[in-house]
Motif scaffolding. Structure first.
Motif, PDB file in Angstrom:
ATOM      1  N   UNK A 156      -0.909   3.864 -12.324  1.00 21.35           N
ATOM      2  CA  UNK A 156       0.224   3.754 -11.397  1.00 21.35           C
ATOM      3  C   UNK A 156      -0.178   4.179  -9.989  1.00 21.35           C
ATOM      4  N   UNK A 157      -0.994   5.204  -9.887  1.00 19.65           N
ATOM      5  CA  UNK A 157      -1.456   5.674  -8.578  1.00 19.65           C
ATOM      6  C   UNK A 157      -2.316   4.612  -7.901  1.00 19.65           C
ATOM      7  N   UNK A 158      -3.221   3.989  -8.641  1.00 20.61           N
ATOM      8  CA  UNK A 158      -4.086   2.938  -8.085  1.00 20.61           C
ATOM      9  C   UNK A 158      -3.237   1.780  -7.551  1.00 20.61           C
ATOM     10  N   UNK A 159      -2.246   1.362  -8.331  1.00 21.29           N
ATOM     11  CA  UNK A 159      -1.377   0.253  -7.913  1.00 21.29           C
ATOM     12  C   UNK A 159      -0.555   0.641  -6.686  1.00 21.29           C
ATOM     13  N   UNK A 160       0.015   1.843  -6.698  1.00 22.49           N
ATOM     14  CA  UNK A 160       0.834   2.298  -5.566  1.00 22.49           C
ATOM     15  C   UNK A 160       0.003   2.398  -4.287  1.00 22.49           C
ATOM     16  N   UNK A 161      -1.227   2.865  -4.390  1.00 21.55           N
ATOM     17  CA  UNK A 161      -2.098   2.944  -3.211  1.00 21.55           C
ATOM     18  C   UNK A 161      -2.385   1.557  -2.654  1.00 21.55           C
ATOM     19  N   UNK A 162      -2.621   0.584  -3.547  1.00 18.23           N
ATOM     20  CA  UNK A 162      -2.881  -0.792  -3.101  1.00 18.23           C
ATOM     21  C   UNK A 162      -1.649  -1.376  -2.414  1.00 18.23           C
ATOM     22  N   UNK A 163      -0.477  -1.113  -2.980  1.00 16.89           N
ATOM     23  CA  UNK A 163       0.768  -1.614  -2.374  1.00 16.89           C
ATOM     24  C   UNK A 163       1.003  -0.969  -1.011  1.00 16.89           C
ATOM     25  N   UNK A 164       0.731   0.321  -0.893  1.00 12.37           N
ATOM     26  CA  UNK A 164       0.897   1.021   0.390  1.00 12.37           C
ATOM     27  C   UNK A 164      -0.040   0.449   1.450  1.00 12.37           C
ATOM     28  N   UNK A 165      -1.281   0.130   1.059  1.00 11.53           N
ATOM     29  CA  UNK A 165      -2.220  -0.440   2.044  1.00 11.53           C
ATOM     30  C   UNK A 165      -1.757  -1.816   2.501  1.00 11.53           C
ATOM     31  N   UNK A 166      -1.098  -2.576   1.605  1.00 10.20           N
ATOM     32  CA  UNK A 166      -0.540  -3.876   1.994  1.00 10.20           C
ATOM     33  C   UNK A 166       0.545  -3.703   3.055  1.00 10.20           C
ATOM     34  N   UNK A 167       1.424  -2.725   2.834  1.00  8.39           N
ATOM     35  CA  UNK A 167       2.516  -2.508   3.794  1.00  8.39           C
ATOM     36  C   UNK A 167       2.005  -1.972   5.123  1.00  8.39           C
ATOM     37  N   UNK A 168       0.861  -1.292   5.102  1.00  3.64           N
ATOM     38  CA  UNK A 168       0.272  -0.775   6.342  1.00  3.64           C
ATOM     39  C   UNK A 168      -0.567  -1.823   7.042  1.00  3.64           C
TER      40      UNK A 168
END
Length: 172
Positions: A156-168
């Protein structure tokens, strides 16, 4: 525009019962509230059983099965990237962990047909780089504290980090 990554379509009929809509109609509720309706949504990872009505509705939009993501990854990722980049505007990303292979969730020893690996899911998210992702949510994880569930929490952490980088708007 909404990119929905989930095993289920969630396009069941919304029946007015006075209460909140159930999960099986959540995508339909969203489509009813956005300009363009279902044509403004893309469904990725679909593998769950759905009724004929839901299957018919899915034909009016882009719907990529989890099975095709596993068997023809490069073609599918290129197609998703092309369709996403063709949309000139903001995108909301909705990701349900039910799309993942069961081994990443520690909920069942069997793999259900059509679910995707964590590697392919991360590749799919990276195919969205460059799109204007203005918001996202991750659902479907119920992390536990037991040692056997640490893998699911780390996933879940790996996925959330990837999603956050997309939004940034990160491109790496």
């Amino acid at each position: 525009y909404v990119v929905r990554i989930s095993r289920q379509l969630d396009l069941a009929d919304v029946t007015p019962s006075g209460g909140a809509p159930n999960r099986q109609c959540s995508s339909r509720v969203i489509s009813d509230g956005i300009d363009g309706g279902l044509s403004s949504m893309m469904f990725l990872g679909c593998a769950g059983r759905s009724g004929l009505e839901q299957a018919e509705l899915a034909r009016s939009t882009t719907c990529v099965s989890g099975y095709s993501m596993e068997t023809d990854t490069e073609h599918v990722l290129n197609s998703i990237r092309e369709k996403t980049m063709a949309h000139a505007g903001p995108i909301y990303l909705s990701l349900d962990a039910d799309v993942l292979d069961r081994r990443h969730l520690n909920t069942s020893p069997r793999r259900r047909a059509g679910q995707v690996s964590l590697t392919h899911l991360i590749e799919l998210l990276r195919a969205l780089r460059g799109a204007e992702i203005i918001g996202a949510h991750l659902s479907g994880f119920i992390p536990g504290l037991a040692t056997t569930q640490w893998d699911a929490t780390e996933c879940a952490v790996v996925i959330a980090e990837e999603m956050a980088s997309l939004m940034q708007g990160e491109t790496v």
